[in-house]
Design an enzyme around this catalytic site. Sequence first.
Site, PDB file in Angstrom:
ATOM      1  CG  ASP A   1      -2.123  -0.940   1.035  1.00  0.00           C
ATOM      2  OD1 ASP A   1      -2.268  -1.500  -0.072  1.00  0.00           O
ATOM      3  OD2 ASP A   1      -2.883  -1.129   2.002  1.00  0.00           O
ATOM      4  N   GLY A   2       2.035   1.217   0.648  1.00  0.00           N
ATOM      5  CA  GLY A   2       2.907   2.386   0.644  1.00  0.00           C
ATOM      6  C   GLY A   2       3.392   2.726  -0.754  1.00  0.00           C
TER       7      GLY A   2
ATOM      8  CG  ASP B   1       0.372  11.083  21.724  1.00  0.00           C
ATOM      9  OD1 ASP B   1       0.630  11.938  22.584  1.00  0.00           O
ATOM     10  OD2 ASP B   1       0.516   9.866  21.929  1.00  0.00           O
TER      11      ASP B   1
ATOM     12  CB  ALA C   1      -3.056   9.471  22.603  1.00  0.00           C
TER      13      ALA C   1
ATOM     14  CG  ASP D   1      -3.519   9.473   6.865  1.00  0.00           C
ATOM     15  OD1 ASP D   1      -2.412   9.892   6.519  1.00  0.00           O
ATOM     16  OD2 ASP D   1      -3.700   8.321   7.318  1.00  0.00           O
TER      17      ASP D   1
ATOM     18  CD  GLN E   1       6.923   9.897   2.192  1.00  0.00           C
ATOM     19  OE1 GLN E   1       7.940  10.578   2.239  1.00  0.00           O
ATOM     20  NE2 GLN E   1       6.958   8.588   2.090  1.00  0.00           N
TER      21      GLN E   1
ATOM     22  NE  ARG F   1       4.618  22.158  25.039  1.00  0.00           N
ATOM     23  CZ  ARG F   1       5.061  23.400  25.020  1.00  0.00           C
ATOM     24  NH1 ARG F   1       6.359  23.625  24.813  1.00  0.00           N
ATOM     25  NH2 ARG F   1       4.255  24.414  25.225  1.00  0.00           N
TER      26      ARG F   1
ATOM     27  NE  ARG G   1       7.705   5.203  -3.918  1.00  0.00           N
ATOM     28  CZ  ARG G   1       8.563   4.230  -4.263  1.00  0.00           C
ATOM     29  NH1 ARG G   1       8.671   3.142  -3.498  1.00  0.00           N
ATOM     30  NH2 ARG G   1       9.294   4.342  -5.356  1.00  0.00           N
TER      31      ARG G   1
END
Length: 357
Positions: free
Chosen positions: A68-69, A205, A240, A176, A275, A186, A73
């Site tokens: 899928d990656g 996060d 999160a 996404d 990316q 942080r 691309r």
Amino acid sequence: MTVNRVGLVVHEGRPEAVAAADTVRAWCAEHAVGCAAIDVWQEGARRSAREEIDAAGDPDLIVTLGGDGTFLRGARLAAEHDALVLGVDLGRLGFLTEVPAPSVRAALDAVREERISVESRMMLTLRASCRLEVPPDMEALLHYGHEPTLPPPRVRVECETGDDWGVALNVVALNDVVVEKLARDRQVSVGVYLAGRLLASYSADALLVATPTGSTAYSFAAGGPVVSPRAEGLVFTPVAPHMAFDRSVVAAPDEPIALRVLERSGQAAVSIDGQVRGVLNPGDWIGVYAAPRRLRAVRLGPMDFYGRLRERMNLTDAPAALADGTAAPLWPVRSPPPGDLAHLALPPAPGEAPPPA
């Protein structure tokens, strides 16, 4: 369709992908079709989608050989030129890819003989308060153990810019767009706006906006819903979050989602289809909305998304339910649907020809 030139996006780390690429090249030579490698990383650098397309001679079909990656691309490049994209499955999950490697020659024959359907998939694009760039010191860190970073997104010169609307970036996402923390200790603080109105301020996060296609990627891992790739909409999912409201929100396709980094937050990274493409400082923002361009993916037949979901996610039936009998694999299983249900997307009854895609 007439295929004049093929662009190859290959996962060079997999020998089976390299072998499949040789099969594609041989097919192209037999049919007098041009063929060029595309998205090749030379001297530790990568080029913009426009530069890649120009260097490959404007292919009208992009074939991806990997998982899928690798398909993502290829999608980035196909969207730039409105080319078709055909994904050959050599990965582990395979929600996006279409064809098993042994069938790549037959798939190319089907494209040439127009025995295919073309599936249109929604993509995302961005406006931002500033151009996105990765700082040089951060880029060196990202290179360690990973693929080279992409160049900064260009500004879409045909769009109005400035004032409250920021700059329009020439970038698309099939899965996404993610705003995530940079400091491990942080969280990032972000105000999230849906259709121009504040939904909530989050400390989290990460916060992500996914397409229906991307709902089974990072959004799913963060607890978001599975959405049919045939649906239209934007899926917002916090990762999160330090608050009670931790649910996803699905917005209509014409409802943009904006993310503004709050003044006391740390820096945030912006990732597009996995990316990292830039860094936001407090006060900066991005607006995510449906792209005017759509991905055109080659399909050899109707896609069984839910069958693939069951298979890929290794879904099993509860022992208590199995005690009451084994569920039938399809519904209905013996007869065609009645007239009032004929418009629904259902698998064919045994012995029936599949519906047109």
